[in-house]
Design an enzyme around this catalytic site. Structure first.
Site, PDB file in Angstrom:
ATOM      1  N   HIS A 248      39.804  44.992  35.752  1.00 59.62           N
ATOM      2  CA  HIS A 248      39.887  44.295  37.042  1.00 59.62           C
ATOM      3  C   HIS A 248      40.763  43.044  36.999  1.00 59.62           C
ATOM      4  CE1 HIS A 248      36.764  46.847  38.679  1.00 59.62           C
ATOM      5  NE2 HIS A 248      36.001  46.571  37.644  1.00 59.62           N
TER       6      HIS A 248
ATOM      7  N   HIS B  12      41.475  41.711  44.169  1.00 67.08           N
ATOM      8  CA  HIS B  12      40.130  41.166  44.363  1.00 67.08           C
ATOM      9  C   HIS B  12      39.859  39.964  43.458  1.00 67.08           C
ATOM     10  CE1 HIS B  12      36.744  41.882  46.831  1.00 67.08           C
ATOM     11  NE2 HIS B  12      36.036  42.661  46.054  1.00 67.08           N
TER      12      HIS B  12
ATOM     13  N   PHE C  99      29.330  41.199  38.947  1.00 65.49           N
ATOM     14  CA  PHE C  99      30.334  41.766  39.836  1.00 65.49           C
ATOM     15  C   PHE C  99      30.355  40.983  41.144  1.00 65.49           C
ATOM     16  CE2 PHE C  99      30.294  45.131  36.792  1.00 65.49           C
ATOM     17  CZ  PHE C  99      31.614  45.564  36.805  1.00 65.49           C
TER      18      PHE C  99
END
Length: 192
Positions: free
Chosen positions: A17, A22, A68
């Site tokens: 990620h 994001h 998360f």
């Protein structure tokens, strides 16, 4: 207005990620840590990596949740409680679909606007009275494409624009930390 004592970057943990849209909030706080020559330290009771930086004559905590995105509130509430910081003294940096890459805006108070990290924070706090740094990542054009968009990596051009936006945000941070939020907004939101 109260000055800042805590800056939070939102994102998702894990190397897969790291470079996604994001993780724009992580990029912001990572840049502060690097620029100030500090290091992240894992603080398991806060479910986060933490660091401290000296800005505008005062020490400011930085927090990077290891949860998360949609569970960010747990870490943030733990940090606020542990350091005895009011939500009004916190800035949360996050990705913003409603702005194109390169746009960045400061905001105080409000809802979550569909951003899952903000959704969790406002749910656990019971309100949205905290500062936000909204980092534009653009929108894919249709709501069905949003998940893949935010979890995808920006193009080279988008990365350059996002980096420039984060630099502009860093430049006004001393004003925000000192509590001069209106002047910081004026400088950041004025396109020269």
């Amino acid at each position: 207005m109260l000055g800042l004592r805590l800056i939070v970057g939102l994102g998702n943990p894990g190397s897969e990620h790291t470079k996604t849209r994001h993780n724009a909030g992580f990029r912001f706080v990572d840049g502060l840590v690097q620029r100030e020559g500090q290091r992240w330290m894992l603080e398991s009771k806060l479910f986060a990596h933490v660091a401290r930086v000296f800005i505008a004559g005062q020490w400011v905590w930085l927090l990077r949740p290891v949860t998360f995105m949609n569970l960010s509130g747990k870490s943030i509430c733990a940090g606020l409680s542990f350091w005895k910081i009011k939500p009004e003294q916190m800035l949360v940096a996050h990705d913003e679909l409603d702005f194109p890459p390169g746009a960045v805006r400061l905001k105080f108070d409000g809802g979550h606007g569909g951003q899952n990290g903000l959704r969790d924070i406002t749910k656990l706090l019971g309100h949205g009275r905290f500062h936000r740094l909204r980092v534009g990542i653009g929108h894919p054009g249709h709501k069905d494409r949003v998940v893949n968009w935010v979890l995808g990596c920006p193009t080279c051009e988008e990365n350059i624009a996002i980096d420039a936006a984060l630099e502009r945000a860093s430049a006004v941070l001393p004003l925000v930390v000192a509590g001069d939020f209106d002047e910081a907004m004026k400088k950041l939101h004025t396109v020269v």
